[in-house]
Scaffold this active site. Structure first.
Site, short mmCIF file in Angstrom:
data_model
loop_
_atom_site.label_atom_id
_atom_site.label_comp_id
_atom_site.label_asym_id
_atom_site.label_seq_id
_atom_site.Cartn_x
_atom_site.Cartn_y
_atom_site.Cartn_z
N GLU A 12 -13.37 16.52 9.93
CA GLU A 12 -14.43 15.69 10.55
C GLU A 12 -14.08 15.33 11.99
OE1 GLU A 12 -17.28 14.43 8.73
OE2 GLU A 12 -16.67 15.01 6.71
N GLY A 13 -13.44 16.24 12.69
CA GLY A 13 -13.02 15.98 14.07
C GLY A 13 -11.59 15.47 14.05
C1 LIG Z 1 -9.38 20.28 3.96
C2 LIG Z 1 -10.37 20.61 5.04
C3 LIG Z 1 -11.73 20.57 4.74
C4 LIG Z 1 -12.67 20.95 5.71
N1 LIG Z 1 -14.01 20.96 5.37
C5 LIG Z 1 -14.92 21.39 6.28
C6 LIG Z 1 -16.30 21.51 5.92
O1 LIG Z 1 -16.71 21.21 4.80
N2 LIG Z 1 -17.17 21.99 6.86
C7 LIG Z 1 -16.77 22.35 8.10
O2 LIG Z 1 -17.61 22.77 8.89
N3 LIG Z 1 -15.46 22.25 8.48
C8 LIG Z 1 -14.53 21.79 7.59
N4 LIG Z 1 -13.20 21.71 7.94
C9 LIG Z 1 -12.78 22.17 9.26
C10 LIG Z 1 -12.43 21.02 10.18
O3 LIG Z 1 -13.58 20.33 10.57
C11 LIG Z 1 -11.65 21.62 11.36
O4 LIG Z 1 -10.40 22.07 10.84
C12 LIG Z 1 -11.45 20.63 12.49
O5 LIG Z 1 -12.66 20.35 13.13
C13 LIG Z 1 -10.46 21.16 13.54
O6 LIG Z 1 -10.77 22.44 13.93
P1 LIG Z 1 -9.63 23.59 13.92
O7 LIG Z 1 -8.99 23.56 12.60
O8 LIG Z 1 -10.27 24.86 14.35
O9 LIG Z 1 -8.58 23.12 14.98
P2 LIG Z 1 -8.62 23.38 16.58
O10 LIG Z 1 -9.92 22.95 17.14
O11 LIG Z 1 -8.19 24.79 16.83
O12 LIG Z 1 -7.48 22.38 17.07
C14 LIG Z 1 -6.08 22.70 16.95
C15 LIG Z 1 -5.31 21.54 17.62
O13 LIG Z 1 -5.69 21.42 19.00
C16 LIG Z 1 -6.17 20.12 19.27
N5 LIG Z 1 -7.27 20.19 20.24
C17 LIG Z 1 -8.33 21.06 20.25
N6 LIG Z 1 -9.11 20.81 21.30
C18 LIG Z 1 -8.56 19.77 21.97
C19 LIG Z 1 -8.90 19.05 23.15
N7 LIG Z 1 -10.00 19.32 23.85
N8 LIG Z 1 -8.08 18.06 23.54
C20 LIG Z 1 -6.97 17.75 22.83
N9 LIG Z 1 -6.59 18.38 21.72
C21 LIG Z 1 -7.38 19.39 21.29
C22 LIG Z 1 -6.65 19.58 17.92
O14 LIG Z 1 -6.65 18.17 17.89
C23 LIG Z 1 -5.61 20.18 16.99
O15 LIG Z 1 -4.45 19.38 17.00
C24 LIG Z 1 -12.24 21.32 7.00
C25 LIG Z 1 -10.87 21.33 7.29
C26 LIG Z 1 -9.94 20.99 6.34
C27 LIG Z 1 -8.48 21.04 6.68
#
Ligand SMILES: Cc1cc2nc3c(=O)[nH]c(=O)nc-3n(C[C@H](O)[C@H](O)[C@H](O)COP(=O)(O)OP(=O)(O)OC[C@H]3O[C@@H](n4cnc5c(N)ncnc54)[C@H](O)[C@@H]3O)c2cc1C
Length: 383
Positions: free
Chosen positions: A362-363
């Protein structure tokens, strides 16, 4: 005196606690250990306590509960079974989007099934290349005579492997916020498939990847205006953050309760470990983190109920604070348990595993920090 809850809220909380204690708690460990999905009858029972459709308007089949009541219920469920909490809140998230922007025909067809717990619904936004940068999604919908042809992949979708239907966010124009639209899909649409992704915790709420391979979605399945999908997602992600904060509160409470119980039972040096000052220090830290989490959760929920100008800011703060705090509480609870805390014979290692994703989903908490700072500085680090 409980200055956060009314007597009606406490009555509802007690009824839910009784049900969770009698019918749910006894089956949690076996289901989690064997990665078995939460039984459907338990999901359906959540309707009786207002947890399915809790926040939806009565006209859409919901209960129109205030966020403070709904959050309180979410914390109770998370305290006992975080997988069940995730199933309920993911289905509700999809239902809220549908109730907000769907046509009457679409709502009549799908909402009763989701809100009764008969159909499990997912919310598909994240993709392999798109997580935090959610506005730039790549899953593509091209216009056909009857509606859209959708192609792309969605990753880390809660309930993806088991959902009967869901809301999917797709690009209906060039990259950018105003080109994202929201469509309702069904599992049996030709070209749709899903696969499970193994994960650290919450084994009874499967996570998965969704593949849309030229899936035809009818025009009537559009939710909201074409191009308005990202605003719709953002609106409900804000509520979702408050829900995640209450989930963290529930798990933190469970981890704290377990530590207090264990400290009273475990004897070393001829005395219960509860009598040692360093153990008391850990217990005091945990209790303080739980109570401060509770305060910020209810503060954010009350702001949402009042539609206050700072509700978005407070939801981000509550999400960030409570999801960081629960990890510290679970970690300390494990320490109070000594070696026992690291084993699957005690629930505390599961609390840690079940809570770990909350600072990511959720972000991420880094994104919440940027949103909080933007709220007061007026400068966005995300553009
Ligand atoms: C158990 C689980 C359930 C989930 N369920 C859903 C679901 O039902 N539906 C759905 O759509 N998604 C779902 N998600 C996905 C979740 O919303 C994403 O994992 C999350 O938004 C982060 O995206 P990412 O994993 O691609 O990380 P990334 O965006 O690749 O980030 C990787 C790291 O970089 C940091 N980062 C990225 N951009 C910036 C910035 N501009 N400034 C500073 N730091 C930054 C992040 O904070 C993180 O530490 C789920 C994830 C998990 C783990």
């Amino acid at each position: 005196m409980n200055f956060l809850l009314s007597s009606e809220q406490i009555e509802l909380q007690d009824a839910l606690r009784r049900y969770l204690h009698a019918e749910v708690a006894p089956v949690v460990d076996a289901h989690e250990a064997e990665s078995r999905m939460v039984p459907k009858h338990i999901v359906r029972a959540m309707r009786d306590f207002g947890l399915l459709g809790g926040l939806l308007p009565e006209a859409s089949g919901g209960f129109a509960l205030p966020m403070t009541t709904y959050g309180m219920l979410i914390a109770e469920v998370a305290r006992v079974w975080p997988s069940l909490r995730s199933i309920v809140s993911t289905s509700n998230l999809a239902a809220s989007v549908l109730a907000d922007g769907g046509s009457s025909a679409l709502k009549d067809k799908y909402l009763p099934r989701i809100l009764s717990g008969e159909a499990i619904a997912s919310f598909a936004l994240s993709e392999p290349n798109i997580g935090s940068d959610a506005a730039n999604i790549e899953t593509r919908a091209t216009v056909t005579g009857q509606g859209w042809k959708v192609s792309g992949r969605k990753l880390y979708i809660s309930l993806g492997p088991v959902c009967e239907l869901g809301v999917v966010f797709v690009r209906t124009g060039e990259a950018g916020k105003r080109q994202v639209s929201c469509l309702l899909f069904e599992r049996d649409m030709p070209g749709f498939s899903s696969s499970p992704i193994p994960k650290m915790g919450m084994h009874s709420c499967p996570l998965g990847e969704l593949l849309f391979d030229e899936v035809d979605i009818p025009r009537g399945n559009l939710i909201g205006q074409e191009g308005a999908g990202f605003s719709l997602a953002k609106k409900y992600l804000n509520v979702g953050r408050c829900v995640v904060a209450f989930s963290a509160l529930g798990i933190a409470q469970a981890a704290c309760d377990a530590a207090v119980r264990y400290a009273g039972e475990r004897v070393q040096f001829g005395k219960p470990i509860a009598s040692f000052q360093l153990v008391q220090h850990m217990i005091a830290d945990m209790l303080t983190l739980v109570e401060t989490s509770r305060l910020i959760c209810y503060r954010a929920a009350a702001a949402l109920d009042q539609d206050a100008a700072d509700s978005q800011l407070l939801c981000s703060m509550a999400k960030r604070y409570a999801t960081d705090a629960v990890l510290r509480v679970a970690e300390q609870s494990m320490q109070v348990h000594g070696g026992a805390g690291y084993t699957a014979l005690f629930p505390v290692e599961r609390y840690y595993r079940d809570a770990r994703h909350l600072s990511i989903a959720e972000g991420t908490n880094q994104i919440q920090s940027l949103l909080i700072a933007q709220g007061v500085l007026g400068v966005s680090a995300l553009k």
